[in-house]
Design an enzyme around this catalytic site. Sequence first.
Site, PDB file in Angstrom:
ATOM      1  N   ARG A  29       2.163  -5.155   5.777  1.00  0.00           N
ATOM      2  CA  ARG A  29       1.551  -4.049   5.169  1.00  0.00           C
ATOM      3  C   ARG A  29       2.416  -2.626   4.971  1.00  0.00           C
ATOM      4  O   ARG A  29       2.661  -2.216   6.241  1.00  0.00           O
ATOM      5  CB  ARG A  29       0.063  -3.856   5.900  1.00  0.00           C
ATOM      6  CG  ARG A  29      -0.682  -2.705   5.050  1.00  0.00           C
ATOM      7  CD  ARG A  29      -2.046  -2.417   5.507  1.00  0.00           C
ATOM      8  NE  ARG A  29      -2.741  -1.681   4.511  1.00  0.00           N
ATOM      9  CZ  ARG A  29      -3.976  -1.700   4.125  1.00  0.00           C
ATOM     10  NH1 ARG A  29      -4.599  -2.429   4.521  1.00  0.00           N
ATOM     11  NH2 ARG A  29      -4.439  -0.587   3.345  1.00  0.00           N
ATOM     12  N   ASP A  68       0.812  -1.309   0.090  1.00  0.00           N
ATOM     13  CA  ASP A  68       0.097   0.016  -0.054  1.00  0.00           C
ATOM     14  C   ASP A  68       0.830   1.161   0.135  1.00  0.00           C
ATOM     15  O   ASP A  68       1.957   1.358   0.577  1.00  0.00           O
ATOM     16  CB  ASP A  68      -0.924   0.023   1.185  1.00  0.00           C
ATOM     17  CG  ASP A  68      -1.975   0.990   1.249  1.00  0.00           C
ATOM     18  OD1 ASP A  68      -2.587   1.288   0.098  1.00  0.00           O
ATOM     19  OD2 ASP A  68      -2.596   1.122   2.240  1.00  0.00           O
ATOM     20  N   TRP A  80       2.894   7.953  -2.217  1.00  0.00           N
ATOM     21  CA  TRP A  80       4.331   8.133  -2.728  1.00  0.00           C
ATOM     22  C   TRP A  80       4.344   9.092  -4.052  1.00  0.00           C
ATOM     23  O   TRP A  80       5.321  10.023  -3.860  1.00  0.00           O
ATOM     24  CB  TRP A  80       4.947   6.697  -3.193  1.00  0.00           C
ATOM     25  CG  TRP A  80       6.499   6.768  -3.636  1.00  0.00           C
ATOM     26  CD1 TRP A  80       7.530   6.729  -2.706  1.00  0.00           C
ATOM     27  CD2 TRP A  80       6.798   6.895  -4.860  1.00  0.00           C
ATOM     28  NE1 TRP A  80       8.519   6.647  -3.669  1.00  0.00           N
ATOM     29  CE2 TRP A  80       8.195   6.893  -4.923  1.00  0.00           C
ATOM     30  CE3 TRP A  80       6.255   7.095  -6.141  1.00  0.00           C
ATOM     31  CZ2 TRP A  80       9.006   7.256  -6.200  1.00  0.00           C
ATOM     32  CZ3 TRP A  80       6.992   7.487  -7.252  1.00  0.00           C
ATOM     33  CH2 TRP A  80       8.461   7.496  -7.258  1.00  0.00           C
ATOM     34  N   HIS A 111       2.199   3.767  -9.205  1.00  0.00           N
ATOM     35  CA  HIS A 111       1.535   2.337  -9.373  1.00  0.00           C
ATOM     36  C   HIS A 111       2.719   1.850 -10.405  1.00  0.00           C
ATOM     37  O   HIS A 111       2.979   0.726 -10.039  1.00  0.00           O
ATOM     38  CB  HIS A 111       0.279   2.267 -10.044  1.00  0.00           C
ATOM     39  CG  HIS A 111      -0.756   2.644  -9.197  1.00  0.00           C
ATOM     40  ND1 HIS A 111      -0.991   1.990  -7.933  1.00  0.00           N
ATOM     41  CD2 HIS A 111      -2.127   3.599  -9.506  1.00  0.00           C
ATOM     42  CE1 HIS A 111      -2.191   2.541  -7.517  1.00  0.00           C
ATOM     43  NE2 HIS A 111      -2.613   3.541  -8.137  1.00  0.00           N
ATOM     44  N   SER A 166      -7.707  -5.335  -5.339  1.00  0.00           N
ATOM     45  CA  SER A 166      -8.672  -5.811  -4.467  1.00  0.00           C
ATOM     46  C   SER A 166     -10.200  -5.530  -5.327  1.00  0.00           C
ATOM     47  O   SER A 166     -10.176  -4.787  -6.275  1.00  0.00           O
ATOM     48  CB  SER A 166      -8.985  -5.033  -3.211  1.00  0.00           C
ATOM     49  OG  SER A 166      -9.434  -3.874  -3.235  1.00  0.00           O
ATOM     50  N   ASN A 219     -11.147  -2.073  -5.148  1.00  0.00           N
ATOM     51  CA  ASN A 219     -10.343  -1.207  -5.953  1.00  0.00           C
ATOM     52  C   ASN A 219     -10.932  -1.198  -7.391  1.00  0.00           C
ATOM     53  O   ASN A 219     -10.727   0.091  -8.221  1.00  0.00           O
ATOM     54  CB  ASN A 219      -8.957  -1.643  -6.224  1.00  0.00           C
ATOM     55  CG  ASN A 219      -8.082  -1.745  -4.914  1.00  0.00           C
ATOM     56  OD1 ASN A 219      -7.169  -2.450  -4.922  1.00  0.00           O
ATOM     57  ND2 ASN A 219      -8.149  -0.613  -4.101  1.00  0.00           N
TER      58      ASN A 219
HETATM   59  C1  IPE Z   1      -5.500  -2.854  -0.231  1.00  0.00           C
HETATM   60  O1  IPE Z   1      -5.306  -1.414  -0.291  1.00  0.00           O
HETATM   61  C2  IPE Z   1      -5.521  -3.288  -1.495  1.00  0.00           C
HETATM   62  C3  IPE Z   1      -4.310  -3.313  -2.244  1.00  0.00           C
HETATM   63  C4  IPE Z   1      -3.164  -3.170  -1.915  1.00  0.00           C
HETATM   64  C5  IPE Z   1      -4.598  -4.246  -3.650  1.00  0.00           C
HETATM   65  P1  IPE Z   1      -6.236  -0.179  -0.385  1.00  0.00           P
HETATM   66  O2  IPE Z   1      -5.423   1.240  -0.461  1.00  0.00           O
HETATM   67  O3  IPE Z   1      -7.164  -0.359  -1.414  1.00  0.00           O
HETATM   68  O4  IPE Z   1      -6.874  -0.156   1.124  1.00  0.00           O
HETATM   69  P2  IPE Z   1      -7.779   0.770   1.874  1.00  0.00           P
HETATM   70  O5  IPE Z   1      -8.905   1.243   0.856  1.00  0.00           O
HETATM   71  O6  IPE Z   1      -6.764   1.932   2.282  1.00  0.00           O
HETATM   72  O7  IPE Z   1      -8.306  -0.036   3.103  1.00  0.00           O
HETATM   73  C1  IPE Z   2      -1.692   0.465  -3.267  1.00  0.00           C
HETATM   74  O1  IPE Z   2      -1.451   1.649  -3.297  1.00  0.00           O
HETATM   75  C2  IPE Z   2      -1.970  -0.037  -4.749  1.00  0.00           C
HETATM   76  C3  IPE Z   2      -3.250  -0.458  -4.925  1.00  0.00           C
HETATM   77  C4  IPE Z   2      -4.442  -0.363  -4.255  1.00  0.00           C
HETATM   78  C5  IPE Z   2      -3.509  -0.926  -6.076  1.00  0.00           C
HETATM   79  P1  IPE Z   2      -2.580   2.868  -3.233  1.00  0.00           P
HETATM   80  O2  IPE Z   2      -3.188   3.112  -4.601  1.00  0.00           O
HETATM   81  O3  IPE Z   2      -3.810   2.450  -2.406  1.00  0.00           O
HETATM   82  O4  IPE Z   2      -1.741   4.166  -2.515  1.00  0.00           O
HETATM   83  P2  IPE Z   2      -2.464   4.998  -1.468  1.00  0.00           P
HETATM   84  O5  IPE Z   2      -2.811   4.194  -0.337  1.00  0.00           O
HETATM   85  O6  IPE Z   2      -3.516   5.901  -2.118  1.00  0.00           O
HETATM   86  O7  IPE Z   2      -1.263   5.923  -1.002  1.00  0.00           O
HETATM   87 MG    MG Z   3      -4.043   2.490  -0.163  1.00  0.00          MG
END
Ligand code: IPE
Ligand code: IPE
Ligand code: MG
Length: 246
Positions: A186, A18, A23, A35, A63, A66
């Site tokens: 995590r 995450d 970042w 990403h 997820s 997502n």
């Molecule tokens: C969890 O991260 C899913 C993945 C890393 C693929 P999220 O960024 O989606 O989780 P929440 O929404 O903060 O709980």
């Molecule tokens: C995790 O990073 C990647 C996926 C959920 C695919 P995020 O995109 O959730 O990054 P933050 O949490 O918004 O920083």
């Molecule tokens: Mg996230």
Amino acid sequence: MTLLDTSKLPRHIAIIPDGNGRWAEVQGLPRNEGHRRGSDNVREIVSRCHELGIKMLTIYAFSQENWNRPRDEVDAIMELLAHYLQHETDELVEKGVRIDSIGRLDELSPAIQKDITELMRRTEGNDSMRVTFALSYSGRAELVDAVRAIVREAESGQLDPEAIDEKTLRLHLYRPDLPDPDLLIRTGDEHRISNFLLWQFAYTELYVTEALWPDFGPEQLDLAIAEYQRRERRFGLTSAQVRGSE
Ligand code: IPE
Ligand code: IPE
Ligand code: MG
């Protein structure tokens, strides 16, 4: 590098990578650039795990929730996933890594479904390490899918409802042969499971780090494993019982 006890390595590590978006924000870049860097880092960390002799690694790549992100972000992640599957997996295949996936794969594009299915088939017999990508995955959906399958078997008379136990449920998960993770890492400092392996995490050791995923390098991975090695896993017993002094 951090000194690790190679006799006490976690057999199975799960990762919630995450913090890609944050970042990018810190760097003044678009989220999608986060990403892209995150996807590069998957390669680094898988490689370090392989080098260390970790036998199983399960990565939460996307997820089910997502899917509800802005369309252009979902499209960018899917493009990166397609690119990863086509261009980043040869090295793993050469190293004898088995590539697997869990989740509702039918929700992915036909091209990605084809690539992942083909990779799974090609690497089925590999056993140097098993890397499982959770794609369009939801822990609750996995349990719902398991319950549906169990009910179907009960209705057709193959299964006695009275005989349903934890083992029955496990046998209907996406990968019954994949042992529960020993350690969950995590990144991005969020202290939650976010619908990842709900059943399987019953006794998993949790490790949360402030590092954002693109910054989580091999050295941080070693620190997470070193911390795991200092934990005492009691599984409900007393410390004395675990240490064999009672
Ligand atoms: C969890 O991260 C899913 C993945 C890393 C693929 P999220 O960024 O989606 O989780 P929440 O929404 O903060 O709980
Ligand atoms: C995790 O990073 C990647 C996926 C959920 C695919 P995020 O995109 O959730 O990054 P933050 O949490 O918004 O920083
Ligand atoms: Mg996230």
